[in-house]
Design a protein around this motif. Sequence first.
Motif, PDB file in Angstrom:
ATOM      1  N   LEU A   1       0.830  -1.208   0.000  1.00 17.94           N
ATOM      2  CA  LEU A   1       0.000   0.000   0.000  1.00 17.94           C
ATOM      3  C   LEU A   1       0.864   1.257   0.000  1.00 17.94           C
ATOM      4  CD1 LEU A   1      -2.843  -0.968   2.516  1.00 17.94           C
ATOM      5  CD2 LEU A   1      -2.898  -0.993   0.018  1.00 17.94           C
ATOM      6  N   GLY A   2       1.992   1.220   0.727  1.00 21.93           N
ATOM      7  CA  GLY A   2       2.874   2.382   0.741  1.00 21.93           C
ATOM      8  C   GLY A   2       3.460   2.694  -0.620  1.00 21.93           C
ATOM      9  N   SER A   3       3.674   1.667  -1.430  1.00 21.06           N
ATOM     10  CA  SER A   3       4.170   1.897  -2.795  1.00 21.06           C
ATOM     11  C   SER A   3       3.028   2.271  -3.742  1.00 21.06           C
ATOM     12  CB  SER A   3       4.896   0.656  -3.307  1.00 21.06           C
ATOM     13  OG  SER A   3       4.023  -0.468  -3.352  1.00 21.06           O
ATOM     14  N   LEU A   4       1.876   1.616  -3.589  1.00 23.39           N
ATOM     15  CA  LEU A   4       0.755   1.895  -4.491  1.00 23.39           C
ATOM     16  C   LEU A   4       0.196   3.296  -4.300  1.00 23.39           C
ATOM     17  CD1 LEU A   4      -1.268  -1.462  -4.508  1.00 23.39           C
ATOM     18  CD2 LEU A   4       0.176  -0.519  -6.321  1.00 23.39           C
TER      19      LEU A   4
ATOM     20  N   VAL B   1       1.799   5.559  -6.755  1.00 25.60           N
ATOM     21  CA  VAL B   1       1.638   5.387  -8.200  1.00 25.60           C
ATOM     22  C   VAL B   1       0.177   5.306  -8.642  1.00 25.60           C
ATOM     23  CG1 VAL B   1       3.888   4.272  -8.458  1.00 25.60           C
ATOM     24  CG2 VAL B   1       1.879   2.862  -8.023  1.00 25.60           C
ATOM     25  N   LEU B   2      -0.748   5.084  -7.704  1.00 28.09           N
ATOM     26  CA  LEU B   2      -2.153   4.945  -8.071  1.00 28.09           C
ATOM     27  C   LEU B   2      -3.022   6.128  -7.656  1.00 28.09           C
ATOM     28  CD1 LEU B   2      -2.908   1.164  -7.309  1.00 28.09           C
ATOM     29  CD2 LEU B   2      -2.394   2.235  -9.503  1.00 28.09           C
ATOM     30  N   ILE B   3      -2.650   6.808  -6.580  1.00 21.69           N
ATOM     31  CA  ILE B   3      -3.455   7.942  -6.122  1.00 21.69           C
ATOM     32  C   ILE B   3      -2.868   9.231  -6.685  1.00 21.69           C
ATOM     33  CG2 ILE B   3      -4.354   9.193  -4.121  1.00 21.69           C
ATOM     34  CD1 ILE B   3      -5.417   6.375  -4.362  1.00 21.69           C
ATOM     35  N   PRO B   4      -3.657  10.038  -7.418  1.00 24.26           N
ATOM     36  CA  PRO B   4      -3.126  11.291  -7.973  1.00 24.26           C
ATOM     37  C   PRO B   4      -2.562  12.187  -6.876  1.00 24.26           C
ATOM     38  CG  PRO B   4      -5.284  10.778  -8.898  1.00 24.26           C
ATOM     39  CD  PRO B   4      -5.060   9.801  -7.784  1.00 24.26           C
ATOM     40  N   ARG B   5      -1.402  12.734  -7.127  1.00 28.95           N
ATOM     41  CA  ARG B   5      -0.746  13.542  -6.098  1.00 28.95           C
ATOM     42  C   ARG B   5      -1.577  14.759  -5.729  1.00 28.95           C
ATOM     43  NH1 ARG B   5       5.425  15.309  -6.840  1.00 28.95           N
ATOM     44  NH2 ARG B   5       5.658  13.028  -6.778  1.00 28.95           N
TER      45      ARG B   5
ATOM     46  N   PHE C   1      -4.464  16.378   2.255  1.00 26.01           N
ATOM     47  CA  PHE C   1      -3.480  16.307   3.334  1.00 26.01           C
ATOM     48  C   PHE C   1      -2.295  17.261   3.152  1.00 26.01           C
ATOM     49  CE2 PHE C   1      -4.971  11.825   2.542  1.00 26.01           C
ATOM     50  CZ  PHE C   1      -5.870  11.782   3.593  1.00 26.01           C
ATOM     51  N   GLY C   2      -2.314  18.112   2.143  1.00 24.51           N
ATOM     52  CA  GLY C   2      -1.130  18.888   1.825  1.00 24.51           C
ATOM     53  C   GLY C   2      -0.942  20.139   2.645  1.00 24.51           C
TER      54      GLY C   2
ATOM     55  N   GLY D   1       5.156   6.533   2.222  1.00 18.80           N
ATOM     56  CA  GLY D   1       4.620   6.758   0.883  1.00 18.80           C
ATOM     57  C   GLY D   1       3.872   8.071   0.776  1.00 18.80           C
ATOM     58  N   MET D   2       3.135   8.426   1.823  1.00 17.20           N
ATOM     59  CA  MET D   2       2.423   9.704   1.834  1.00 17.20           C
ATOM     60  C   MET D   2       3.398  10.874   1.803  1.00 17.20           C
ATOM     61  SD  MET D   2      -0.504   8.722   4.655  1.00 17.20           S
ATOM     62  CE  MET D   2      -1.305  10.329   4.677  1.00 17.20           C
TER      63      MET D   2
END
Length: 351
Positions: free
Chosen positions: A88-91, A94-98, A105-106, A136-137
């Motif tokens: 999940l930390g890697s996905l 690559v899967l959730i738009p930044r 959360f930014g 990953g976050m």
Amino acid sequence: MSSISSARPTRGWSFWWKPLLFLLVAGIGLYYVKWSPYYLKAFVAADNHSIGASILNDNQGEPLAAALAYAKVYFLAIWKAAVLAVILGSLIQVLIPRDWLLRLFGKAGLGSTLRGGLFALPGMMCTCCAAPVAAGMRRQNVSVGAALAFWIANPVLNPATLVFMGFVLGWGFTALRLVAGLVLVIGVSLIAQRISRPQSIPDAALDAVSEASTVDQQNFFSRWGRTLWQLFWNTIPVYLLAVLLLGAARVWLFPHVDGAMGDSLMWLVPLAIVGTLFVIPTAAEIPIVQTMMALGMGTAPAVALLMTLPSVSLPSLLMLRKDFDTRVLVSVALMTMLVGVISGLAGMWLL
């Protein structure tokens, strides 16, 4: 902020399948590793007022034997969750738009911190299993406060652990853990956010939106494989080594408990420090404290362990060494110890 919100790139199915895939992997993985087993364990806790023996109960006296014995028990308990956490930390990278992550959360502030804590509740992971996802976050430029809230809330506000604790130790312990846990998650995360001297919006936010408006030409599996390897290499080897070292050190970290281990600061402070550094699987603090209280431990050090054992650990702090400033991680550890001491004193008077 208006420049971020105004960017609305056109996105078709080739874009939407990625976050849907992330939700599918997370849902199936968490159901198998967490939700289903914990649902069944809740009935065990209600019927037996116990969820098993203490993980420290093997009385190993030789450090090497203690290290190997503890590592075996520990990794058998958490390996499925650890594998899921690295995936999940890697996905999430690559899967959730930044730009989605940055909008949620930014921003450095209370709102992002609260959302980070809420995002953690379905995960119910231990601190070491939550660390790769928090890493990953951060690699997607999520704010320090939101990432820390996610990391700490996973073990501290774990709904299943709170239920187990109520059935095993009493609902007073659960209420105190919940209140102190909210203070720990929100307060520590906001203070650490200020220590990191963040901007109100990360500089990378504008770039992230412009990147999201273009299609990534790189093969998904190639990108995911590279991200997965980087996350694994930066977190898992030091994690394994730290668990072995703490397994050996438990010979000295956890002294023999007897009736003399009361509510004095002589026991409360050292055990709050030990609890912050030591590493345990999810909910293992409950049988540890149950066993120690049966042997004569006072309420104050027991509550301190209930707060500090799951919150953070030396292995999880080391796992995040490349994703958070050292000052932030040291501050989180010290504040966790302080919350443990204050919670222990409150527990001595209230429970």
